[in-house]
Design an enzyme around this catalytic site. Structure first.
Site, PDB file in Angstrom:
ATOM      1  N   GLN A   1      -4.595  -5.805   6.867  1.00  0.00           N
ATOM      2  CA  GLN A   1      -5.780  -6.268   6.281  1.00  0.00           C
ATOM      3  C   GLN A   1      -5.561  -7.995   6.820  1.00  0.00           C
ATOM      4  O   GLN A   1      -6.086  -8.857   6.313  1.00  0.00           O
ATOM      5  CB  GLN A   1      -5.185  -6.524   4.728  1.00  0.00           C
ATOM      6  CG  GLN A   1      -5.342  -5.344   3.865  1.00  0.00           C
ATOM      7  CD  GLN A   1      -6.619  -4.749   3.774  1.00  0.00           C
ATOM      8  OE1 GLN A   1      -7.636  -5.633   4.052  1.00  0.00           O
ATOM      9  NE2 GLN A   1      -6.804  -3.601   3.413  1.00  0.00           N
TER      10      GLN A   1
ATOM     11  N   ASP B   1       3.196  -4.346   7.805  1.00  0.00           N
ATOM     12  CA  ASP B   1       1.803  -3.689   7.722  1.00  0.00           C
ATOM     13  C   ASP B   1       0.692  -4.822   7.849  1.00  0.00           C
ATOM     14  O   ASP B   1       0.244  -5.614   6.905  1.00  0.00           O
ATOM     15  CB  ASP B   1       1.722  -3.045   6.349  1.00  0.00           C
ATOM     16  CG  ASP B   1       0.442  -2.458   6.147  1.00  0.00           C
ATOM     17  OD1 ASP B   1      -0.627  -2.740   6.891  1.00  0.00           O
ATOM     18  OD2 ASP B   1      -0.141  -1.752   5.064  1.00  0.00           O
TER      19      ASP B   1
ATOM     20  N   CYS C   1      -4.766   2.538  -3.820  1.00  0.00           N
ATOM     21  CA  CYS C   1      -3.777   2.862  -3.149  1.00  0.00           C
ATOM     22  C   CYS C   1      -2.276   2.157  -3.244  1.00  0.00           C
ATOM     23  O   CYS C   1      -1.563   1.698  -2.499  1.00  0.00           O
ATOM     24  CB  CYS C   1      -3.738   3.060  -1.620  1.00  0.00           C
ATOM     25  SG  CYS C   1      -4.988   4.497  -1.286  1.00  0.00           S
TER      26      CYS C   1
ATOM     27  N   HIS D   1       1.004  -1.237   0.041  1.00  0.00           N
ATOM     28  CA  HIS D   1       0.035   0.035  -0.040  1.00  0.00           C
ATOM     29  C   HIS D   1       0.858   1.176  -0.050  1.00  0.00           C
ATOM     30  O   HIS D   1       1.929   1.236   0.578  1.00  0.00           O
ATOM     31  CB  HIS D   1      -0.857  -0.172   1.205  1.00  0.00           C
ATOM     32  CG  HIS D   1      -1.930   1.126   1.199  1.00  0.00           C
ATOM     33  ND1 HIS D   1      -1.551   2.391   1.814  1.00  0.00           N
ATOM     34  CD2 HIS D   1      -3.271   0.950   1.221  1.00  0.00           C
ATOM     35  CE1 HIS D   1      -2.718   2.866   1.544  1.00  0.00           C
ATOM     36  NE2 HIS D   1      -3.852   2.146   1.462  1.00  0.00           N
TER      37      HIS D   1
ATOM     38  N   LYS E   1     -10.705  -1.138  10.170  1.00  0.00           N
ATOM     39  CA  LYS E   1     -10.698  -2.330   9.310  1.00  0.00           C
ATOM     40  C   LYS E   1     -11.229  -3.610  10.160  1.00  0.00           C
ATOM     41  O   LYS E   1     -11.412  -4.758   9.421  1.00  0.00           O
ATOM     42  CB  LYS E   1      -9.436  -2.484   8.629  1.00  0.00           C
ATOM     43  CG  LYS E   1      -9.169  -1.708   7.615  1.00  0.00           C
ATOM     44  CD  LYS E   1      -7.926  -1.988   6.690  1.00  0.00           C
ATOM     45  CE  LYS E   1      -7.448  -0.481   6.120  1.00  0.00           C
ATOM     46  NZ  LYS E   1      -8.389  -0.237   5.019  1.00  0.00           N
TER      47      LYS E   1
END
Length: 415
Positions: free
Chosen positions: A212, A209, A373, A132, A235
């Site tokens: 997700q 990261d 993104c 991202h 999220k």
């Protein structure tokens, strides 16, 4: 301020009952029942999360660490209870958990507080192709200011990281590796434990990261073995403007503050300032206290269902979603890595992604369209934009069938 959500037996979740916990999923869009398939963008909120935010403002609203009166104490206790719950959620302790606005802030904190003071000309930041922008742009900015460079770790055509090439790219000048746990476009689940082990052997600091990943699977940062792990509250069924940076204690202690102001100080004079210990050193100003009360309720909710049950449910939904797209004909799925989370990016022959998403919306189906993104990733595949359907545990097989029917109707309209 506890959650009032219905929690079914974690061993045998009643998914229809769980779905009823989400008020927004009951609404209609353009006169059609809403089919919400944009969960990689933001997750919906169960009633208990909404009620926790409401209860904070109705009964406990005050600033944290500022007052000795009852409301101030209650607000501080709620805020710190959220930190403790989030620490347990990812298998760590509270003094390694920085509460912040989300993954973007968390990665920038590492970039400016860890990387900027340490990197120099000749150093390399290794970043995967599937990142991202929030895990690309901060490293570019740091590279520009330090003389370091950014090196790309490439992927295979099916959307998996090329692990052999990644290891070869871990040369002595690489000081930091930034990698997604799960790709927001491809759904690829990266073997972050293996990747971080190889990086650690070479003395490379790792930033993962987890935006997700955390909503969809159990995460244990100690098991992963990274140096920093970032994720976003909205999220994972929590409020917007909430998130976490986890960092190894030795890193946090060695990092200067990112922002200056209230709460991050211990003593201020015009001769100099003594900063607070981590994690409060990195939490200047008034935080999103109500949001973190809601995020604690979201953590309780997800744990009440069970992350293993959620992962299994979403794997079923992903298989169904993939099968209906494969059966549609003229559909190209971008990314078919062997290990995927419940995200499918796709193209339909003869239809622009934005047109497709707009027409699907008229049928009540919410999907994301655009570059997500992730411009460098879409450039790899030679496409300008895709549609992305992403499911969560509260979605249903019937919704996926409704999406398939809407897609068939829209394709007829597009000729």
């Amino acid at each position: 301020m506890g959650s009032a959500v219905t929690r079914p037996d974690a061993a045998t979740p009643d998914w229809a009952r769980i779905r009823a916990d989400f008020p927004l999923l009951q609404r209609q869009v353009h006169g059609k029942p809403l089919v919400y398939l944009d969960n990689a963008n933001t997750g919906q909120k169960p009633a208990g999360v909404i009620e926790a935010v409401d209860a904070f403002y109705r009964r406990h609203n005050a600033n944290v660490s500022r007052a000795v009166h009852a409301l101030g104490t209650e607000a501080t206790e709620a805020y710190e209870a959220s930190r403790a719950a989030l620490a347990r959620f990812i298998g760590t302790r509270g003094d390694e958990v920085v509460l912040c606005s989300g993954t973007t802030f968390a990665i920038n904190l590492v970039a400016y507080s860890w990387a900027l003071p340490r990197l120099k000309a000749g150093d390399v930041i290794l970043v995967s192709r599937m990142e991202h922008h929030a895990n690309i742009v901060p490293w570019q900015l740091v590279a520009e200011r330090t003389g370091a460079s950014v090196r790309v770790a490439e992927i295979t055509p099916d959307g998996a990281l090329d692990l052999d090439a990644l290891q070869r790219a871990m040369t002595p000048e690489v000081k930091l590796l930034a990698v997604a746990h799960v790709s927001n476009v491809l759904g690829t689940v990266n073997p972050v434990r293996e990747i971080c082990r190889e990086a650690r052997r070479r003395g490379i600091v790792t930033v993962v990261d987890g935006s997700q990943a955390v909503p969809h699977m159990a995460v244990d940062v100690a098991s992963i073995g990274c140096d920093f792990y970032a994720f976003t509250g909205h999220k994972m069924c929590g409020p917007t403007g909430t998130g976490v940076l986890w960092g190894r204690r030795e890193h946090l202690l060695a990092m200067p503050p990112f922002l200056g102001g209230g709460e991050m100080i211990r003593e201020v004079s015009f001769d100099g300032t003594v900063f607070n210990d981590p994690p409060h050193r990195f939490e200047a100003g008034t935080p999103n206290i109500a949001g973190f009360a809601g995020l604690r309720a979201a953590v309780d909710y997800l744990q009440g269902i069970g992350l293993d049950a959620i992962q299994a449910r979403e794997a079923e939904l992903l298989a169904h979603l993939t099968s209906v797209l494969d059966a549609a004909g003229g559909v190209r799925i971008i990314g078919r890595a062997p290990h995927k989370a419940a995200v499918v990016s796709f193209l339909v022959e003869g239809a622009h992604a934005h047109d497709l998403a707009t027409l699907l919306d008229l049928e009540g189906v919410a999907v994301r369209s655009g570059q997500h993104c992730a411009h460098p990733l879409l450039q790899f595949y030679g496409v300008a934009a895709t549609c992305r359907a992403s499911v969560a545990f509260y979605n249903s097989h019937d919704e996926i069938d409704a999406f398939a029917a809407a897609l068939h109707k829209v394709r007829r309209l597009l000729g």
